[in-house]
Design a protein around this motif. Sequence first.
Motif, short mmCIF file in Angstrom:
data_model
loop_
_atom_site.label_atom_id
_atom_site.label_comp_id
_atom_site.label_asym_id
_atom_site.label_seq_id
_atom_site.Cartn_x
_atom_site.Cartn_y
_atom_site.Cartn_z
N MET A 130 -0.26 10.00 -6.22
CA MET A 130 0.48 8.77 -6.04
C MET A 130 -0.48 7.61 -5.83
O MET A 130 -1.44 7.72 -5.06
N TRP A 131 -0.24 6.51 -6.52
CA TRP A 131 -0.99 5.28 -6.34
C TRP A 131 -0.20 4.34 -5.44
O TRP A 131 1.04 4.42 -5.36
N PRO A 132 -0.90 3.41 -4.78
CA PRO A 132 -0.18 2.41 -3.99
C PRO A 132 0.62 1.47 -4.88
O PRO A 132 0.26 1.22 -6.04
N ARG A 133 1.66 0.91 -4.33
CA ARG A 133 2.59 0.06 -5.08
C ARG A 133 1.89 -1.11 -5.78
O ARG A 133 2.22 -1.47 -6.91
N TRP A 134 0.90 -1.70 -5.15
CA TRP A 134 0.28 -2.91 -5.69
C TRP A 134 -0.41 -2.68 -7.03
O TRP A 134 -0.54 -3.62 -7.83
N ARG A 135 -0.79 -1.43 -7.33
CA ARG A 135 -1.58 -1.19 -8.54
C ARG A 135 -0.77 -1.39 -9.82
O ARG A 135 -1.35 -1.48 -10.91
N GLN A 136 0.54 -1.49 -9.71
CA GLN A 136 1.35 -1.82 -10.88
C GLN A 136 0.97 -3.18 -11.46
O GLN A 136 1.23 -3.45 -12.64
N ALA A 137 0.38 -4.04 -10.65
CA ALA A 137 0.14 -5.42 -11.06
C ALA A 137 -1.31 -5.69 -11.46
O ALA A 137 -1.68 -6.85 -11.63
N MET A 138 -2.12 -4.66 -11.63
CA MET A 138 -3.52 -4.90 -11.95
C MET A 138 -3.69 -5.61 -13.29
O MET A 138 -4.47 -6.57 -13.41
N ASP A 139 -2.97 -5.14 -14.32
CA ASP A 139 -3.13 -5.80 -15.61
C ASP A 139 -2.50 -7.18 -15.60
O ASP A 139 -3.00 -8.11 -16.26
N VAL A 140 -1.45 -7.37 -14.80
CA VAL A 140 -0.86 -8.70 -14.66
C VAL A 140 -1.87 -9.65 -14.02
O VAL A 140 -2.04 -10.80 -14.46
N GLY A 176 0.79 -1.23 0.00
CA GLY A 176 0.00 0.00 0.00
C GLY A 176 0.81 1.27 0.00
O GLY A 176 0.25 2.37 0.05
N ASP A 177 2.14 1.16 -0.07
CA ASP A 177 2.99 2.35 -0.08
C ASP A 177 2.63 3.23 -1.29
O ASP A 177 2.59 2.74 -2.42
N LEU A 178 2.42 4.52 -1.04
CA LEU A 178 2.04 5.45 -2.11
C LEU A 178 3.30 5.92 -2.84
O LEU A 178 3.87 6.96 -2.54
N VAL A 179 3.70 5.16 -3.84
CA VAL A 179 4.99 5.42 -4.50
C VAL A 179 4.88 5.52 -6.03
O VAL A 179 5.86 5.85 -6.69
N VAL A 180 3.71 5.21 -6.59
CA VAL A 180 3.57 5.16 -8.06
C VAL A 180 2.98 6.48 -8.56
O VAL A 180 1.81 6.78 -8.28
N PRO A 181 3.74 7.29 -9.31
CA PRO A 181 3.19 8.55 -9.83
C PRO A 181 2.03 8.27 -10.78
O PRO A 181 2.12 7.44 -11.69
N ALA A 182 0.92 9.00 -10.58
CA ALA A 182 -0.26 8.79 -11.42
C ALA A 182 -1.19 9.99 -11.33
O ALA A 182 -1.67 10.33 -10.25
#
Length: 388
Positions: A165-175, A155-161
């Motif tokens: 900032m989005w939480p780290r886990w959202r990088q894997a939604m399409d995966v 849940g770390d808010l590290v993804v620029p969007a």
Amino acid sequence: MTNVPTVEWPRAAARRLERHGLAAPAKDAGPADAVAAMCGAHAQLMSAAELSVALRLKGTTRAGVREALWTARTLVKTYGPRGTVHLLPARDLAMWTGALSALPGVRNLHAPGVRLTPEQTDQVVEAVGDALLEGELTVEELGEAVTDRAGAWAGDLVVPAFGGMWPRWRQAMDVAANRGALCFGPQRGRKVTYTNPHRLVPGFRPLGGTAALTALVEAYLRSYGPATAQQFAQWTATPRPWATELFASLESQGRVEPVDFLGQRAWLVAGDTAMPGAPPSGVRLLPYFDAFTVGCHPREALFPGRAAQRALSGGQAGNFPVLIVDGEVAGVWHQRRSGQKILLTVEPLNPLTPGQLRELDEQVERVGHILEGRPELTIGTVTVGAHA
């Protein structure tokens, strides 16, 4: 190229229109059949997706497409090629998930401290799938469930969007979607929800990678062939050398066969090489992100001359609704709803003949019927810019 049949552009264009159900709408088919015929329907703009599917069917309206998606469950809304939102036939979801999860991964452009490791990605996908087996969740609810299961790091808010900032886990939604752990659920008011496709498609299980990739290439070539390995690579956002090797392997197995298409080595499914006897004809209105517009190559043949300047956006197709005349882009159009009225503005790049104007009127009526409104046509300049 010696001993290889030659396919000219007009025959290829006519074949693709027929395969997509655009030469004539299918009478005895449903939304899932139409989506299968176009090898997936783009659905980042749902109103356009509903129109895109219904245009290929006899008598279907947007309500029929919604019913197939949310009630009959013959369609699934999920992440498809290039990580874009698609409608896919539920019956083909095993093939799609098996193939998409077997594609070579795209290089992660996030900083090392932001990106997920392969082990973290596996943890997130498992947590997403487990959480969504219980029902439909909004992205906020899903985030809480994922961090509960995988750990606070997710849940770390590290993804620029989008300026935040989005939480780290959202990088894997399409995966997660590609692996068959996530798909879209019905809207909850204005909020998007997600669910696990195992809840929607009984007995669903992703197909093995090799068989799934073969099936995907064959489905792609049935819809868009003749096509090159490089065009398949663009369609799937995969490296060209990898796609070239894949097509060479399928040729050696006798699954695909080569043709000379506009001076390039291209492929068709083995045994599926028949071409229409006449060039394409007719007038069609295709909405934003229609699969025919996005998937057909080469661009310079589909978007000849001024069409490339008017209907492409930075070389990208789909950002404008297009007018198709005799198998080629010949203008753009736009529609705006005002109560029950649907105001359509069509901008042809060249004057239309009386016969083409009559066909355009018929297309406008079809659009009105599908969108369940009263259409009014204006032929003039479209002032709306490209859709992002």
